[in-house]
Design a protein around this motif. Sequence first.
Motif, PDB file in Angstrom:
ATOM      1  N   MET A   1      28.087  30.665  -6.817  1.00 55.02           N
ATOM      2  CA  MET A   1      27.193  29.841  -6.005  1.00 55.02           C
ATOM      3  C   MET A   1      27.948  29.134  -4.870  1.00 55.02           C
ATOM      4  O   MET A   1      27.431  28.950  -3.784  1.00 55.02           O
ATOM      5  CB  MET A   1      26.508  28.792  -6.884  1.00 55.02           C
ATOM      6  CG  MET A   1      25.525  27.910  -6.147  1.00 55.02           C
ATOM      7  SD  MET A   1      24.856  26.569  -7.169  1.00 55.02           S
ATOM      8  CE  MET A   1      23.876  27.514  -8.336  1.00 55.02           C
ATOM      9  N   LYS A   4      31.514  30.365  -0.791  1.00 60.07           N
ATOM     10  CA  LYS A   4      31.847  30.101   0.618  1.00 60.07           C
ATOM     11  C   LYS A   4      32.781  28.899   0.729  1.00 60.07           C
ATOM     12  O   LYS A   4      33.742  28.909   1.495  1.00 60.07           O
ATOM     13  CB  LYS A   4      30.573  29.854   1.429  1.00 60.07           C
ATOM     14  CG  LYS A   4      29.695  31.083   1.590  1.00 60.07           C
ATOM     15  CD  LYS A   4      28.408  30.729   2.304  1.00 60.07           C
ATOM     16  CE  LYS A   4      27.501  31.946   2.411  1.00 60.07           C
ATOM     17  NZ  LYS A   4      26.191  31.602   3.048  1.00 60.07           N
ATOM     18  N   THR A  34      24.759  12.262   3.847  1.00 65.22           N
ATOM     19  CA  THR A  34      25.569  13.438   4.210  1.00 65.22           C
ATOM     20  C   THR A  34      26.148  13.272   5.615  1.00 65.22           C
ATOM     21  O   THR A  34      27.186  13.860   5.932  1.00 65.22           O
ATOM     22  CB  THR A  34      24.737  14.732   4.127  1.00 65.22           C
ATOM     23  OG1 THR A  34      23.528  14.582   4.873  1.00 65.22           O
ATOM     24  CG2 THR A  34      24.396  15.075   2.680  1.00 65.22           C
ATOM     25  N   PHE A  49      26.273  22.235   5.074  1.00 68.57           N
ATOM     26  CA  PHE A  49      25.145  22.916   4.444  1.00 68.57           C
ATOM     27  C   PHE A  49      25.289  24.433   4.461  1.00 68.57           C
ATOM     28  O   PHE A  49      24.488  25.148   3.864  1.00 68.57           O
ATOM     29  CB  PHE A  49      23.827  22.470   5.087  1.00 68.57           C
ATOM     30  CG  PHE A  49      23.466  21.050   4.732  1.00 68.57           C
ATOM     31  CD1 PHE A  49      23.339  20.672   3.404  1.00 68.57           C
ATOM     32  CD2 PHE A  49      23.284  20.098   5.715  1.00 68.57           C
ATOM     33  CE1 PHE A  49      23.023  19.367   3.057  1.00 68.57           C
ATOM     34  CE2 PHE A  49      22.973  18.790   5.383  1.00 68.57           C
ATOM     35  CZ  PHE A  49      22.840  18.428   4.051  1.00 68.57           C
ATOM     36  N   HIS A  50      26.321  24.911   5.134  1.00 68.49           N
ATOM     37  CA  HIS A  50      26.700  26.321   5.000  1.00 68.49           C
ATOM     38  C   HIS A  50      27.385  26.531   3.648  1.00 68.49           C
ATOM     39  O   HIS A  50      27.209  27.566   3.005  1.00 68.49           O
ATOM     40  CB  HIS A  50      27.642  26.709   6.146  1.00 68.49           C
ATOM     41  CG  HIS A  50      28.196  28.103   6.040  1.00 68.49           C
ATOM     42  ND1 HIS A  50      27.424  29.232   6.196  1.00 68.49           N
ATOM     43  CD2 HIS A  50      29.462  28.541   5.775  1.00 68.49           C
ATOM     44  CE1 HIS A  50      28.182  30.309   6.039  1.00 68.49           C
ATOM     45  NE2 HIS A  50      29.423  29.913   5.787  1.00 68.49           N
ATOM     46  N   TYR A  51      28.144  25.521   3.225  1.00 67.40           N
ATOM     47  CA  TYR A  51      28.837  25.589   1.933  1.00 67.40           C
ATOM     48  C   TYR A  51      27.931  25.193   0.772  1.00 67.40           C
ATOM     49  O   TYR A  51      28.014  25.766  -0.318  1.00 67.40           O
ATOM     50  CB  TYR A  51      30.056  24.671   1.943  1.00 67.40           C
ATOM     51  CG  TYR A  51      31.064  24.948   3.026  1.00 67.40           C
ATOM     52  CD1 TYR A  51      31.423  26.255   3.360  1.00 67.40           C
ATOM     53  CD2 TYR A  51      31.665  23.901   3.730  1.00 67.40           C
ATOM     54  CE1 TYR A  51      32.343  26.509   4.358  1.00 67.40           C
ATOM     55  CE2 TYR A  51      32.596  24.145   4.723  1.00 67.40           C
ATOM     56  CZ  TYR A  51      32.930  25.450   5.044  1.00 67.40           C
ATOM     57  OH  TYR A  51      33.849  25.696   6.022  1.00 67.40           O
ATOM     58  N   PHE A  52      27.097  24.188   0.990  1.00 68.49           N
ATOM     59  CA  PHE A  52      26.199  23.666  -0.056  1.00 68.49           C
ATOM     60  C   PHE A  52      24.788  23.588   0.516  1.00 68.49           C
ATOM     61  O   PHE A  52      24.592  23.021   1.584  1.00 68.49           O
ATOM     62  CB  PHE A  52      26.651  22.270  -0.503  1.00 68.49           C
ATOM     63  CG  PHE A  52      28.075  22.201  -0.950  1.00 68.49           C
ATOM     64  CD1 PHE A  52      28.434  22.573  -2.246  1.00 68.49           C
ATOM     65  CD2 PHE A  52      29.071  21.783  -0.078  1.00 68.49           C
ATOM     66  CE1 PHE A  52      29.752  22.526  -2.652  1.00 68.49           C
ATOM     67  CE2 PHE A  52      30.395  21.723  -0.478  1.00 68.49           C
ATOM     68  CZ  PHE A  52      30.735  22.104  -1.775  1.00 68.49           C
ATOM     69  N   GLN A  53      23.817  24.134  -0.190  1.00 70.29           N
ATOM     70  CA  GLN A  53      22.456  24.213   0.353  1.00 70.29           C
ATOM     71  C   GLN A  53      21.847  22.849   0.620  1.00 70.29           C
ATOM     72  O   GLN A  53      21.058  22.675   1.538  1.00 70.29           O
ATOM     73  CB  GLN A  53      21.555  24.991  -0.611  1.00 70.29           C
ATOM     74  CG  GLN A  53      21.873  26.477  -0.680  1.00 70.29           C
ATOM     75  CD  GLN A  53      20.950  27.225  -1.626  1.00 70.29           C
ATOM     76  OE1 GLN A  53      19.998  26.667  -2.162  1.00 70.29           O
ATOM     77  NE2 GLN A  53      21.222  28.503  -1.827  1.00 70.29           N
ATOM     78  N   ASN A  54      22.198  21.856  -0.191  1.00 70.65           N
ATOM     79  CA  ASN A  54      21.604  20.529  -0.054  1.00 70.65           C
ATOM     80  C   ASN A  54      22.513  19.486  -0.716  1.00 70.65           C
ATOM     81  O   ASN A  54      23.556  19.824  -1.289  1.00 70.65           O
ATOM     82  CB  ASN A  54      20.198  20.497  -0.681  1.00 70.65           C
ATOM     83  CG  ASN A  54      20.182  21.095  -2.085  1.00 70.65           C
ATOM     84  OD1 ASN A  54      21.034  20.773  -2.917  1.00 70.65           O
ATOM     85  ND2 ASN A  54      19.244  21.991  -2.352  1.00 70.65           N
ATOM     86  N   GLN A  57      23.175  19.996  -4.542  1.00 68.84           N
ATOM     87  CA  GLN A  57      24.203  21.002  -4.855  1.00 68.84           C
ATOM     88  C   GLN A  57      25.604  20.428  -4.666  1.00 68.84           C
ATOM     89  O   GLN A  57      26.504  20.665  -5.471  1.00 68.84           O
ATOM     90  CB  GLN A  57      24.027  22.240  -3.972  1.00 68.84           C
ATOM     91  CG  GLN A  57      23.192  23.329  -4.583  1.00 68.84           C
ATOM     92  CD  GLN A  57      23.470  24.679  -3.925  1.00 68.84           C
ATOM     93  OE1 GLN A  57      24.382  24.834  -3.121  1.00 68.84           O
ATOM     94  NE2 GLN A  57      22.666  25.659  -4.270  1.00 68.84           N
TER      95      GLN A  57
END
Length: 207
Positions: A1, A4, A34, A49-54, A57
Amino acid sequence: MFSKFLNIDKEKQDRIINAAIKEFAEKGYDRASTNEIVKEAGISKGLLFHYFQNKKQLYLFVFDYCYELVIGEFYKKINFQETDFFMRMRQAVMVKMEMLTTYPDIFKFIQEVFMEESAEIKVEFDKKKTELTHINIEKVYEGIDYSKFREDVDLKKILKIISWTFEKMSDEALYRAKLSPTHELDYQTIQAEAEEYFEVLTKCFYK
């Protein structure tokens, strides 16, 4: 998950993790921003948010990261050759106190997680905390010499009573911390209180 994120260089990972730990520890889940995390980490919000969707996460990842780091170090320091139950428990308290000085920010964050009331994550984290507590009780009891306990009382009940005692003590300490403006736990008081319980429980349950 999180492949990235895990594929970027370690220095950038550390900046993001440390910024998230600081923000979540100071403000809790709902109030954490954030925007502040990316500012502190020196990256763009889009990249985060490329690494973590929200945010959730990110919070889950940071908690798992911190918990695995602390618990890994904790078990390295525990002497599993010590088979006396209460000496092992005392050792666990001392190791935790020592680690508090090594990882103050991480312990502060984990402490805040255990006090977190956000509806978005509370149910999930309550379940996670219960599972982790069960796993760690089994691990810290590994290799204990149970022959020292009284034979006229059921051993399983003894261990449950001891577990419940320290779970309740922990709950009370967290509750007191919640009521304080700084959310600080008084670890010296907790250590002294734990020692008092160790003495009582030893007298009750050892031969």
